[in-house]
Design a protein around this motif. Sequence first.
Motif, mmCIF file in Angstrom:
data_model
loop_
_atom_site.group_PDB
_atom_site.id
_atom_site.type_symbol
_atom_site.label_atom_id
_atom_site.label_comp_id
_atom_site.label_asym_id
_atom_site.label_seq_id
_atom_site.Cartn_x
_atom_site.Cartn_y
_atom_site.Cartn_z
ATOM 1 N N GLY A 1 0.840 -1.501 -0.281
ATOM 2 C CA GLY A 1 -0.194 0.164 -0.010
ATOM 3 C C GLY A 1 0.845 1.194 0.208
ATOM 4 N N GLU A 2 1.859 1.418 0.992
ATOM 5 C CA GLU A 2 2.534 2.522 1.068
ATOM 6 C C GLU A 2 3.500 2.401 -0.756
ATOM 7 O OE1 GLU A 2 5.186 1.034 4.139
ATOM 8 O OE2 GLU A 2 3.926 1.974 5.620
ATOM 9 N N LEU A 3 4.277 0.853 -1.481
ATOM 10 C CA LEU A 3 4.581 1.014 -2.398
ATOM 11 C C LEU A 3 3.316 2.393 -3.513
ATOM 12 C CD1 LEU A 3 6.845 0.963 -4.781
ATOM 13 C CD2 LEU A 3 5.789 -1.424 -4.589
ATOM 14 N N ASP A 4 1.937 1.892 -3.378
ATOM 15 C CA ASP A 4 1.406 2.358 -4.486
ATOM 16 C C ASP A 4 1.470 3.081 -4.561
ATOM 17 O OD1 ASP A 4 -0.310 1.500 -6.268
ATOM 18 O OD2 ASP A 4 -2.056 2.208 -4.418
ATOM 19 N N THR A 5 1.139 3.985 -3.140
ATOM 20 C CA THR A 5 0.789 5.565 -2.420
ATOM 21 C C THR A 5 1.813 6.582 -3.133
ATOM 22 O OG1 THR A 5 -0.672 5.096 -0.367
ATOM 23 C CG2 THR A 5 0.628 7.612 -0.463
ATOM 24 N N THR A 6 3.212 5.898 -2.961
ATOM 25 C CA THR A 6 4.241 6.580 -3.308
ATOM 26 C C THR A 6 4.334 6.561 -4.710
ATOM 27 O OG1 THR A 6 5.712 5.295 -1.620
ATOM 28 C CG2 THR A 6 7.110 6.659 -3.104
ATOM 29 N N ILE A 7 3.976 5.936 -5.245
ATOM 30 C CA ILE A 7 4.319 5.848 -7.037
ATOM 31 C C ILE A 7 2.838 6.085 -7.012
ATOM 32 C CG2 ILE A 7 3.448 4.521 -9.012
ATOM 33 C CD1 ILE A 7 4.553 1.579 -7.945
ATOM 34 N N LYS A 8 1.909 6.399 -7.163
ATOM 35 C CA LYS A 8 0.448 7.560 -7.591
ATOM 36 C C LYS A 8 1.496 9.007 -6.674
ATOM 37 C CE LYS A 8 -2.598 4.372 -6.347
ATOM 38 N NZ LYS A 8 -3.783 4.316 -6.075
ATOM 39 N N GLU A 9 2.046 8.610 -6.600
ATOM 40 C CA GLU A 9 3.042 10.637 -6.309
ATOM 41 C C GLU A 9 3.935 11.051 -6.487
ATOM 42 O OE1 GLU A 9 4.945 12.933 -1.976
ATOM 43 O OE2 GLU A 9 4.432 11.136 -2.150
ATOM 44 N N TYR A 10 4.554 9.959 -7.289
ATOM 45 C CA TYR A 10 5.792 10.045 -7.961
ATOM 46 C C TYR A 10 5.176 10.435 -9.147
ATOM 47 C CZ TYR A 10 9.504 9.013 -11.119
ATOM 48 O OH TYR A 10 10.541 9.590 -12.009
ATOM 49 N N ASN A 11 3.830 9.731 -9.636
ATOM 50 C CA ASN A 11 3.491 9.714 -10.762
ATOM 51 C C ASN A 11 2.972 11.363 -11.327
ATOM 52 O OD1 ASN A 11 4.182 7.395 -12.260
ATOM 53 N ND2 ASN A 11 1.795 6.812 -11.474
ATOM 54 N N SER A 12 2.062 12.358 -9.538
ATOM 55 C CA SER A 12 1.448 12.970 -9.957
ATOM 56 C C SER A 12 2.517 14.654 -10.140
ATOM 57 C CB SER A 12 0.835 13.559 -8.717
ATOM 58 O OG SER A 12 0.103 14.664 -8.167
ATOM 59 N N LYS A 13 3.305 13.546 -9.683
ATOM 60 C CA LYS A 13 4.346 14.909 -9.430
ATOM 61 C C LYS A 13 5.119 14.732 -10.498
ATOM 62 C CE LYS A 13 4.283 16.323 -5.070
ATOM 63 N NZ LYS A 13 3.874 17.505 -4.712
ATOM 64 N N VAL A 14 5.237 14.123 -11.630
ATOM 65 C CA VAL A 14 6.086 13.595 -12.573
ATOM 66 C C VAL A 14 4.889 14.674 -13.631
ATOM 67 C CG1 VAL A 14 6.396 12.503 -14.609
ATOM 68 C CG2 VAL A 14 6.755 11.638 -12.660
ATOM 69 N N GLY A 15 3.559 14.675 -13.052
ATOM 70 C CA GLY A 15 2.559 15.452 -14.543
ATOM 71 C C GLY A 15 3.164 16.766 -13.939
ATOM 72 N N GLU A 16 2.932 17.085 -12.562
ATOM 73 C CA GLU A 16 2.881 18.560 -12.782
ATOM 74 C C GLU A 16 4.328 18.828 -12.642
ATOM 75 O OE1 GLU A 16 3.132 21.593 -8.082
ATOM 76 O OE2 GLU A 16 2.861 19.019 -8.500
ATOM 77 N N TYR A 17 5.283 18.275 -12.665
ATOM 78 C CA TYR A 17 7.261 18.850 -13.716
ATOM 79 C C TYR A 17 7.060 18.721 -14.666
ATOM 80 C CZ TYR A 17 11.816 18.143 -14.516
ATOM 81 O OH TYR A 17 12.739 18.255 -15.547
ATOM 82 N N ASN A 18 6.171 18.208 -15.968
ATOM 83 C CA ASN A 18 6.011 18.023 -17.396
ATOM 84 C C ASN A 18 5.171 19.734 -17.410
ATOM 85 O OD1 ASN A 18 7.569 15.910 -18.089
ATOM 86 N ND2 ASN A 18 6.027 14.582 -17.832
ATOM 87 N N ASP A 19 4.401 19.816 -16.342
ATOM 88 C CA ASP A 19 3.299 21.221 -17.005
ATOM 89 C C ASP A 19 4.280 22.264 -16.741
ATOM 90 O OD1 ASP A 19 1.456 19.263 -17.303
ATOM 91 O OD2 ASP A 19 0.226 19.401 -15.392
ATOM 92 N N ASN A 20 4.464 22.592 -15.524
ATOM 93 C CA ASN A 20 5.529 23.067 -15.405
ATOM 94 C C ASN A 20 6.645 23.597 -16.787
ATOM 95 O OD1 ASN A 20 5.123 24.398 -13.051
ATOM 96 N ND2 ASN A 20 6.161 23.254 -11.654
ATOM 97 N N ILE A 21 7.672 22.562 -17.197
ATOM 98 C CA ILE A 21 8.389 22.847 -18.187
ATOM 99 C C ILE A 21 7.665 22.967 -19.130
ATOM 100 C CG2 ILE A 21 9.006 20.460 -19.810
ATOM 101 C CD1 ILE A 21 11.162 21.204 -17.329
ATOM 102 N N LEU A 22 6.535 22.873 -19.692
ATOM 103 C CA LEU A 22 5.583 23.281 -20.970
ATOM 104 C C LEU A 22 5.121 24.485 -20.424
ATOM 105 C CD1 LEU A 22 3.233 19.699 -21.797
ATOM 106 C CD2 LEU A 22 5.322 20.598 -23.208
ATOM 107 N N LYS A 23 5.197 25.049 -19.622
ATOM 108 C CA LYS A 23 4.781 26.121 -19.060
ATOM 109 C C LYS A 23 5.831 27.117 -19.690
ATOM 110 C CE LYS A 23 1.884 29.910 -17.026
ATOM 111 N NZ LYS A 23 1.036 29.882 -18.241
ATOM 112 N N ASN A 24 6.690 26.670 -19.392
ATOM 113 C CA ASN A 24 8.171 27.501 -18.838
ATOM 114 C C ASN A 24 8.469 27.939 -20.303
ATOM 115 O OD1 ASN A 24 10.639 29.061 -17.481
ATOM 116 N ND2 ASN A 24 11.281 27.116 -19.069
#
Length: 330
Positions: free
Chosen positions: A292-315
């Motif tokens: 469960g902890e691993l799954d939560t961390t993976i979901k958080e990672y994927n969310s941050k990847v999306g946020e990271y990519n959004d910021n790259i595109l915005k920049n």
Amino acid sequence: MVMSSAAIKKMTTRGARVTLIAIVALIVVFWIVMLNKTFIFDTIAAWTYGPSKEMADIRLSLDLTTDGERIFNASHPILNSREDFNMACDSYQNETAVLGCYAGRQIHVYNVDTKELNGIKESTSAHELLHAIWARLEQTEKNCLKPLLDEVYNKSEKLKSELENYSEKDREDELHSRVGTEIKDLGSELENHYSKYFKDQDKIVSYYDSYIKPFETLKNQIKELSKTLETLKKQIDEKTKEYQARAEKLNQEISEFNNCASTLNCFTSRGEFNARRGELTAEQSAVNTLYGELDTTIKEYNSKVGEYNDNILKNQDLENLINSNKEVKL
């Protein structure tokens, strides 16, 4: 009436004096004009300038001194559309954003039309005005400013990085504009120099700070997200390794337990059987929690990847917005 030779001589002498005085006066006027030709030419050029409403507002926002306003007006600053700007400034580098130029004794400013970069046109206009001013400075003035500008340059890694490919001559010109529009608290000598043209140099810097802030914010967010992703990736790798090892071991122990349970006399008592089953049940629960902890961390990672990519595109969109060779709609 016949004039005497003495009278004629007197008139001739007087005429010669008048001619001499006129010649001297012309020579004086000539040297006055030559010594002040830049001032005179700028004054005449300034009289012929009629700014657009927006450029007039920009000029007012810069809060220029009399000298600063004269040179600004004499440089006939204009806000250019993409095509006109590229032609006037010879700006055709797709990967290089040029915001303004001082070319042909005229200030050209790329008309970046967005509220997200508030202050960009004011900052660029002030920057190019300082190029116009540098072009008018005597070499002795430039020589006096050079060590002061170099001192600021040597303390700024940002300036060193941005100006490293400039020739020495162009670097001093560019440095003069950047220091005057991007840096506060310059020391009395440089502040006195810029105060000849700007009534409030800190106000000029605030325009730069305002438009550069979105870029800095995105840059910092991208940097922090990159660190977060690195940390999460490490946690995922560690948790995955631990989960796989414990799950594999648990499956093996459960298999052994089941085999043992089906074999007579494998457990010496019912209590031993229950104790072992309890251990395996607890480990199963722990492994499930770890998953469960691993799954939560993976979901958080994927969310941050999306946020990271959004910021790259915005920049990238913002970078494209200030590049006269790119088109973008935010």
